[in-house]
Design an enzyme around this catalytic site. Structure first.
Site, PDB file in Angstrom:
ATOM      1  N   ASP A 106       0.838  -1.194   0.000  1.00 59.50           N
ATOM      2  CA  ASP A 106       0.000   0.000   0.000  1.00 59.50           C
ATOM      3  C   ASP A 106       0.879   1.252   0.000  1.00 59.50           C
ATOM      4  O   ASP A 106       2.075   1.190   0.325  1.00 59.50           O
ATOM      5  CB  ASP A 106      -0.939   0.010   1.214  1.00 59.50           C
ATOM      6  CG  ASP A 106      -0.194   0.139   2.534  1.00 59.50           C
ATOM      7  OD1 ASP A 106       0.718  -0.682   2.784  1.00 59.50           O
ATOM      8  OD2 ASP A 106      -0.502   1.057   3.324  1.00 59.50           O
ATOM      9  N   GLU A 170      -0.027  -0.612   5.841  1.00 57.67           N
ATOM     10  CA  GLU A 170       0.987  -0.018   6.723  1.00 57.67           C
ATOM     11  C   GLU A 170       0.833   1.487   6.821  1.00 57.67           C
ATOM     12  O   GLU A 170       0.986   2.074   7.886  1.00 57.67           O
ATOM     13  CB  GLU A 170       2.388  -0.374   6.208  1.00 57.67           C
ATOM     14  CG  GLU A 170       3.512  -0.046   7.177  1.00 57.67           C
ATOM     15  CD  GLU A 170       3.977   1.411   7.137  1.00 57.67           C
ATOM     16  OE1 GLU A 170       4.583   1.881   8.108  1.00 57.67           O
ATOM     17  OE2 GLU A 170       3.723   2.082   6.112  1.00 57.67           O
TER      18      GLU A 170
END
Length: 464
Positions: A106, A170
């Protein structure tokens, strides 16, 4: 663990020989590295945005396919926060350790696309660097792992046990892995954990990151009126929400502009390698004739960046300055990012921040403070044999002595791993360096850093 700090394993191979062979293979593999990175960054994989759900799934699937091509089958797990985490495990041969390789797929939002020189979701090569959102943080580290694994397969060496974790949220706090760590810690059982989500102090300078700050964020909202009212008719007597917020935020700084929160120690000193002020000025892009905060106080750059709490106002919601309406603002909100150094309890720091805001709130406003989830700081054990072995592997790759440094950012996973896998050596390194401008427009990576970090990782895994 059949290794020593000299970097020689039981078969007589040396780190230097492994690094030399890996360098040859990975150098010849860089077109594949570039193509895989270009494909990964084409997905705007910003977690928890309704418009990017398909991109998040696409990035995860692309990464899964790349690892499968490298010989590692990963399982895609839909986690509690709705993100996709990729997990894989190859058991260790008798007498060998298990090494966990971590990265995340991500990314941060692109922000204002007009501030980018080129499309943030298309890899653009300029002046020897690769540009695009996620090129460094952290898809560059994903392709680094892949390059190392492909080289090792060609080298034909006996590998240790491997676990691979590619996270999907994250950048938004990592609730997925936090839940998995608490409910299924066996998924992370390992002897060594390589967190590839940081990087070197400069291009070509191999670095292990030994400390991370935690976070203790809050949102503070000021309300004063039922709605905006005419500044000519009511200005002076009617309370101004934005002016009140500005005064409240100013109370969080001392006379020199440094963080000052009631009940929170902001005087600690950094005992490790310093951060040269001029290097910091260049790394941070500080404007000419603008003083560093270290130049208007008795603290060093390293004190302020790595050893002390730092309060940053990362956003304000208020009436815009463009085409303003002559009205008294009735409400204003700010997000406060409080970075917490190792040794400081983030919950206690957040409590102090909330208490400070309430104590400094005027009677002329309704102030509401909303807490964010806290993240613990991290301090690595740098004395383990595995840590020394990776340090030697970095030195063998770069032909340059490896240094240790602190990092002002946060990786919430590290504190969770410390609790879930207490006996593992947790080591932080990666392809990032200050020129990467992670989280900013024109994020980039130096492809030589991907190559050299992959060489070090391959040499480490070949000889541990």
């Amino acid at each position: 663990m059949n290794t020593t700090t000299s970097g020689r394993d039981s078969s007589g191979n040396t780190l230097t020989a492994a690094a030399d062979r890996a360098r040859e293979l990975i150098t010849n593999d860089m077109e594949t590295v570039k193509a895989q990175l270009a494909h990964l960054i084409s997905f705007a994989s910003v977690h928890d945005e309704p418009s990017t759900v398909d991109d998040c799934a696409g990035a995860a699937e692309a990464a899964r396919e790349f690892f499968a091509e490298a010989g590692f089958d990963l399982t895609a797990r839909q986690t509690v926060d709705g993100s996709i985490t990729l997990l894989g495990h190859r058991p260790a041969p008798e007498g060998r350790p298990t090494v966990l390789l971590y990265s995340h797929h991500d990314v941060q939002p692109a922000g204002d696309v007009s501030e980018w020189t080129a499309d943030p979701w298309t890899l653009d090569e300029r002046d020897g660097r690769w540009y695009g959102r996620g090129t460094a943080d952290c898809k560059g580290n994903v392709v680094m792992h892949l390059a190392a694994l492909r080289a090792l397969a060609t080298m034909g060496v006996d590998l240790p046990g491997l676990r691979i974790v590619v996270e999907g949220s994250e950048e938004r706090g990592g609730a997925d892995l936090d839940h998995l760590l608490r409910t299924e810690p066996e998924l992370f059982a390992s002897d060594v954990i390589l967190i590839a989500d940081v990087g070197n102090v400069a291009v070509g300078k191999p670095t292990l990151v030994t400390t991370l700050r935690g976070t203790a964020d809050v949102d503070v909202r000021v309300d004063t009126l039922a709605g905006p009212v005419h500044s000519g008719m009511f200005g002076g007597a009617a309370p101004d929400a934005l002016a009140t917020l500005i005064r409240l935020l100013d109370s969080l700084r001392d006379g020199d502009g440094n963080t000052s929160i009631d009940g929170l120690d902001c005087t600690a000193r950094w005992e490790g390698n310093p951060y040269d002020a001029e290097t910091f000025r260049s790394d941070a892009g500080v404007l000419d004739d603008v003083a560093l905060m270290s130049e208007v106080s008795d603290a060093s750059v390293a004190d302020l960046t790595w050893a002390r709490p730092a309060l940053i106002v990362t956003g304000i919601d208020c009436p815009p300055a463009t085409n303003p309406v002559n009205a008294i603002p009735s409400t204003a909100t700010a997000h406060l990012n409080l970075r917490v150094p190792p040794g400081m309890d983030p919950q206690a720091a957040q409590d102090a921040l909330v208490a400070h805001l309430k104590a400094h709130s005027p009677a002329s406003a309704k102030v509401t403070v909303t807490r964010d989830i806290v993240a613990k700081p991290f301090s690595a054990n740098v004395d383990g044999a595995a840590v020394q072995h990776l340090q030697d592997a970095l030195t063998a790759s770069y032909r340059e002595e490896t240094v240790h440094t602190g990092e002002g950012a946060s990786i919430p996973l590290c504190a969770g791993l410390t609790e879930a896998v207490p006996d593992a050596d947790i080591i932080l390194f990666g392809v990032e360096e200050p020129q990467c401008r992670i989280h900013s427009a024109d994020e980039s990576v130096d492809p030589n850093e991907i190559r050299d970090i992959a060489v070090a990782e391959a040499a480490f895994l070949a000889t541990i």
